[in-house]
Design a protein around this motif. Structure first.
Motif, PDB file in Angstrom:
ATOM      1  N   VAL A  70       0.837  -1.200   0.000  1.00  0.00           N
ATOM      2  CA  VAL A  70       0.000   0.000   0.000  1.00  0.00           C
ATOM      3  C   VAL A  70       0.868   1.244   0.000  1.00  0.00           C
ATOM      4  CG1 VAL A  70      -2.020  -1.036   1.119  1.00  0.00           C
ATOM      5  CG2 VAL A  70      -0.168  -0.088   2.535  1.00  0.00           C
ATOM      6  N   ASP A  72       1.252   5.587  -1.614  1.00  0.00           N
ATOM      7  CA  ASP A  72       1.628   6.389  -2.780  1.00  0.00           C
ATOM      8  C   ASP A  72       1.961   7.762  -2.210  1.00  0.00           C
ATOM      9  OD1 ASP A  72       0.857   6.385  -6.106  1.00  0.00           O
ATOM     10  OD2 ASP A  72       1.401   8.257  -5.130  1.00  0.00           O
ATOM     11  N   GLU A  85      -0.670   3.414   4.687  1.00  0.00           N
ATOM     12  CA  GLU A  85       0.176   2.549   5.520  1.00  0.00           C
ATOM     13  C   GLU A  85      -0.503   2.176   6.843  1.00  0.00           C
ATOM     14  OE1 GLU A  85       1.061   5.331   4.050  1.00  0.00           O
ATOM     15  OE2 GLU A  85       2.676   4.802   2.665  1.00  0.00           O
ATOM     16  N   ILE A  88      -1.867  -1.436   7.263  1.00  0.00           N
ATOM     17  CA  ILE A  88      -1.021  -2.554   7.720  1.00  0.00           C
ATOM     18  C   ILE A  88      -0.947  -2.557   9.240  1.00  0.00           C
ATOM     19  CG2 ILE A  88       1.236  -3.666   7.495  1.00  0.00           C
ATOM     20  CD1 ILE A  88       1.754  -1.947   5.102  1.00  0.00           C
ATOM     21  N   GLU A 278       3.165 -11.073   2.704  1.00  0.00           N
ATOM     22  CA  GLU A 278       3.373  -9.941   1.790  1.00  0.00           C
ATOM     23  C   GLU A 278       4.834  -9.863   1.393  1.00  0.00           C
ATOM     24  OE1 GLU A 278       3.108  -6.064   3.660  1.00  0.00           O
ATOM     25  OE2 GLU A 278       3.645  -6.887   5.604  1.00  0.00           O
ATOM     26  N   HIS A 281       8.788  -5.480   0.128  1.00  0.00           N
ATOM     27  CA  HIS A 281       8.885  -4.134  -0.445  1.00  0.00           C
ATOM     28  C   HIS A 281       7.551  -3.398  -0.381  1.00  0.00           C
ATOM     29  CE1 HIS A 281       6.766  -5.649  -3.971  1.00  0.00           C
ATOM     30  NE2 HIS A 281       7.599  -6.682  -3.995  1.00  0.00           N
ATOM     31  N   GLY A 282       7.568  -2.148  -0.849  1.00  0.00           N
ATOM     32  CA  GLY A 282       6.366  -1.329  -0.859  1.00  0.00           C
ATOM     33  C   GLY A 282       5.681  -1.336  -2.216  1.00  0.00           C
ATOM     34  N   SER A 283       4.884  -0.290  -2.459  1.00  0.00           N
ATOM     35  CA  SER A 283       4.037  -0.249  -3.655  1.00  0.00           C
ATOM     36  C   SER A 283       4.761   0.290  -4.889  1.00  0.00           C
ATOM     37  CB  SER A 283       2.814   0.613  -3.360  1.00  0.00           C
ATOM     38  OG  SER A 283       3.257   1.887  -2.917  1.00  0.00           O
ATOM     39  N   ALA A 284       6.021   0.679  -4.739  1.00  0.00           N
ATOM     40  CA  ALA A 284       6.881   1.115  -5.854  1.00  0.00           C
ATOM     41  C   ALA A 284       6.144   1.992  -6.867  1.00  0.00           C
ATOM     42  CB  ALA A 284       7.501  -0.112  -6.537  1.00  0.00           C
ATOM     43  N   ASP A 286       7.088   4.352  -8.485  1.00  0.00           N
ATOM     44  CA  ASP A 286       7.947   4.739  -9.626  1.00  0.00           C
ATOM     45  C   ASP A 286       7.831   3.768 -10.803  1.00  0.00           C
ATOM     46  OD1 ASP A 286       9.173   2.912  -7.833  1.00  0.00           O
ATOM     47  OD2 ASP A 286      11.197   3.447  -8.493  1.00  0.00           O
ATOM     48  N   ASN A 294       8.878  -7.075 -10.156  1.00  0.00           N
ATOM     49  CA  ASN A 294       9.230  -8.475  -9.891  1.00  0.00           C
ATOM     50  C   ASN A 294       8.139  -9.103  -9.005  1.00  0.00           C
ATOM     51  OD1 ASN A 294      10.384 -10.867  -9.133  1.00  0.00           O
ATOM     52  ND2 ASN A 294      12.387  -9.997  -8.628  1.00  0.00           N
TER      53      ASN A 294
HETATM   54  P1  NAD Z   1       9.383   0.534  -2.282  1.00  0.00           P
HETATM   55  O1  NAD Z   1       9.764  -0.747  -1.650  1.00  0.00           O
HETATM   56  O2  NAD Z   1       8.010   0.643  -2.805  1.00  0.00           O
HETATM   57  O3  NAD Z   1      10.399   0.849  -3.482  1.00  0.00           O
HETATM   58  C1  NAD Z   1      11.803   1.015  -3.283  1.00  0.00           C
HETATM   59  C2  NAD Z   1      12.529   0.767  -4.605  1.00  0.00           C
HETATM   60  O4  NAD Z   1      12.494  -0.624  -4.900  1.00  0.00           O
HETATM   61  C3  NAD Z   1      11.875   1.482  -5.799  1.00  0.00           C
HETATM   62  O5  NAD Z   1      12.885   1.900  -6.680  1.00  0.00           O
HETATM   63  C4  NAD Z   1      11.039   0.396  -6.440  1.00  0.00           C
HETATM   64  O6  NAD Z   1      10.858   0.578  -7.830  1.00  0.00           O
HETATM   65  C5  NAD Z   1      11.864  -0.856  -6.147  1.00  0.00           C
HETATM   66  N1  NAD Z   1      11.002  -2.038  -6.004  1.00  0.00           N
HETATM   67  C6  NAD Z   1      10.202  -2.341  -4.943  1.00  0.00           C
HETATM   68  N2  NAD Z   1       9.556  -3.476  -5.170  1.00  0.00           N
HETATM   69  C7  NAD Z   1       9.948  -3.919  -6.389  1.00  0.00           C
HETATM   70  C8  NAD Z   1       9.614  -5.059  -7.186  1.00  0.00           C
HETATM   71  N3  NAD Z   1       8.739  -5.994  -6.781  1.00  0.00           N
HETATM   72  N4  NAD Z   1      10.200  -5.182  -8.384  1.00  0.00           N
HETATM   73  C9  NAD Z   1      11.081  -4.285  -8.825  1.00  0.00           C
HETATM   74  N5  NAD Z   1      11.449  -3.194  -8.121  1.00  0.00           N
HETATM   75  C10 NAD Z   1      10.880  -3.016  -6.914  1.00  0.00           C
HETATM   76  O7  NAD Z   1       9.670   1.671  -1.196  1.00  0.00           O
HETATM   77  P2  NAD Z   1       9.396   3.247  -1.256  1.00  0.00           P
HETATM   78  O8  NAD Z   1       9.624   3.773  -2.634  1.00  0.00           O
HETATM   79  O9  NAD Z   1      10.160   3.802  -0.122  1.00  0.00           O
HETATM   80  O10 NAD Z   1       7.867   3.411  -0.894  1.00  0.00           O
HETATM   81  C11 NAD Z   1       6.827   3.529  -1.864  1.00  0.00           C
HETATM   82  C12 NAD Z   1       5.490   3.483  -1.141  1.00  0.00           C
HETATM   83  O11 NAD Z   1       5.317   2.181  -0.559  1.00  0.00           O
HETATM   84  C13 NAD Z   1       5.370   4.470   0.005  1.00  0.00           C
HETATM   85  O12 NAD Z   1       4.084   5.022  -0.010  1.00  0.00           O
HETATM   86  C14 NAD Z   1       5.585   3.619   1.252  1.00  0.00           C
HETATM   87  O13 NAD Z   1       4.966   4.142   2.391  1.00  0.00           O
HETATM   88  C15 NAD Z   1       4.961   2.325   0.817  1.00  0.00           C
HETATM   89  N6  NAD Z   1       5.437   1.121   1.534  1.00  0.00           N
HETATM   90  C16 NAD Z   1       4.507   0.169   1.767  1.00  0.00           C
HETATM   91  C17 NAD Z   1       4.889  -1.002   2.362  1.00  0.00           C
HETATM   92  C18 NAD Z   1       3.847  -2.082   2.548  1.00  0.00           C
HETATM   93  O14 NAD Z   1       2.803  -2.008   1.930  1.00  0.00           O
HETATM   94  N7  NAD Z   1       4.106  -3.102   3.368  1.00  0.00           N
HETATM   95  C19 NAD Z   1       6.221  -1.225   2.739  1.00  0.00           C
HETATM   96  C20 NAD Z   1       7.164  -0.226   2.446  1.00  0.00           C
HETATM   97  C21 NAD Z   1       6.758   0.951   1.830  1.00  0.00           C
END
Ligand code: NAD
Length: 369
Positions: A70, A72, A85, A88, A278, A281-284, A286, A294
């Motif tokens: 979750v 953005d 967030e 969670i 889960e 990582h987060g919702s990426a 970007d 992945n």
């Molecule tokens: P992120 O983990 O979403 O991304 C960090 C980096 O890793 C980015 O460059 C992203 O493109 C890359 N990445 C992450 N997962 C990937 C995948 N499966 N495949 C390829 N590349 C991947 O962390 P962030 O950018 O700091 O946070 C983005 C959003 O996600 C924020 O809103 C944050 O609060 C949220 N978040 C949610 C959770 C959760 O839902 N448990 C955990 C962490 C962050």
């Protein structure tokens, strides 16, 4: 008996990666009852709350929850209780998910993707167990006030409370010692007993619980040293158990040892073995919508779900072996790609895992390249 799974894809890449994990679950010849619901920003948009009652009730009634991610940046200005967030934190609290398992495994085929030298991480297989519902993240009181003492009386200040009760430490210590019994029988308990009262207590209670596990070796380590040792000699660890805040930081550090956060699953369990599964990582945002995320961390989270909450260890093995086979065939999403391997997108990676499970030729299963 039908196994009930609540599917909560969430935001950003969450929907893309969960879709692939569901496809994988559906080819296992097991009977699942899967129901989806909105969570996070998507739930806020539709219902005005990141964890609506309908979603929470679905999660409570399920044997396990498959969660995407979750969040953005566009929600960063919302009041804290309405931010994605919080969903969670709410699920952890309402379901009592106190034990977080984060394995950090370095797959042979991905040794080159780590920033550490191959000899330090080849064969790495550690399990970080983080206490998830206590510590400074939940301790009361907390807030802002005008200081009456300290270095600047009369100045504005903020404060949080670090606290752990004995039963909270005992139950996570039992989880760690029992997990170690199924592995190489070694636990490192990470604390800051030299400075913090809470973590001297943590150390004392873990030591007391250890008396019931004479077959497991227990080592205590200060968190600053643990952070250093994790990059110096990570293979010296097996099971690591620690509090909520130290575990938050160390598990992210450990995840990067393996090359990509896109490979790392996680499980959060309560006392009844009901769990939320889960990716780490987060919702990426970007890369959301580009079809390049992945999905393997989520697919491997589904394997953990089968092993821990649904008592289907063979099915879990099938998924994990399929992921190894796909990596061995050379398929890589961009985050783990290196020269000489084949770059594929989210859906194609899902196709490949499905093909490996169903015994089809992986290369023929790719829908596009
Ligand atoms: P992120 O983990 O979403 O991304 C960090 C980096 O890793 C980015 O460059 C992203 O493109 C890359 N990445 C992450 N997962 C990937 C995948 N499966 N495949 C390829 N590349 C991947 O962390 P962030 O950018 O700091 O946070 C983005 C959003 O996600 C924020 O809103 C944050 O609060 C949220 N978040 C949610 C959770 C959760 O839902 N448990 C955990 C962490 C962050």
């Amino acid at each position: 008996m039908t196994m009930k799974i609540a599917v909560l894809p969430g935001d950003g890449i969450g929907t893309e990666i969960v879709e692939q994990a569901v496809r994988v679950l559906n080819v296992l010849d097991l009977k699942f009852e899967m129901e989806s619901a909105l969570v996070g920003g998507a739930a806020y948009e539709a219902h005005g709350h990141p964890l609506p009652d309908g979603t929470l009730n679905l999660a409570k009634a399920a044997d396990a929850i498959l969660f995407g991610a979750v969040g953005d940046w566009k929600y960063d200005k919302l009041d804290r209780p309405l931010r994605p967030e919080q969903a969670i934190l709410g699920l952890r609290k309402h379901l009592g998910l106190f034990a977080n398992f984060r394995p950090a495994i370095c797959y042979e085929q991905l040794v080159g993707a780590s920033s550490l030298k191959p000899e330090l991480i080849a064969g790495l297989d550690i399990l970080i167990i983080r206490e998830l519902t206590g510590d400074i993240y939940f301790g009361q009181p907390r807030g802002r006030r005008v200081a009456t003492d300290g270095h600047f009386p009369g100045a504005e200040e903020a404060f949080d409370t670090m606290r752990y009760s004995k039963p909270e430490i005992e139950r996570i210590a039992h989880v760690a010692f029992q997990a170690a019994r199924k592995r190489s029988k070694k636990v490192t308990s990470v604390d800051k007993a030299n400075v913090l009262e809470t973590f001297q207590f943590w150390k004392d209670v873990v030591t007391e619980v250890h008396a019931q596990y004479p077959d497991v070796e227990l080592q205590h380590m200060y968190v600053d040293n643990a952070a250093m040792q994790l990059v110096k000699a990570p293979k010296a660890f097996d099971v690591v158990v620690t509090g909520n805040m130290f575990g938050d930081i160390l598990s992210d550090e450990a995840s990067m040892l393996t090359g990509s956060i896109g490979m790392l699953p996680s499980a959060s369990l309560n006392a009844k073995n009901q769990g939320l599964y889960e990716p780490s990582h987060g919702s990426a945002p970007d890369i959301a919508g580009k079809g390049i995320a992945n999905p393997l961390a989520t697919i491997l989270s589904a394997a953990m779900m089968l092993r821990f909450s649904l008592q289907q260890p063979e099915a879990a093995d099938r998924i994990e072996s399929a992921v190894q086979a796909v990596l061995a065939t050379g398929y890589r999403t961009p985050d783990i790609w290196s020269a000489g391997t084949l770059k594929v997108g989210t859906r194609e990676m899902g196709d490949a895992v499905v093909a490996a499970i169903t015994g089809k030729t992986i290369t023929k299963a790719i829908t596009k390249s």
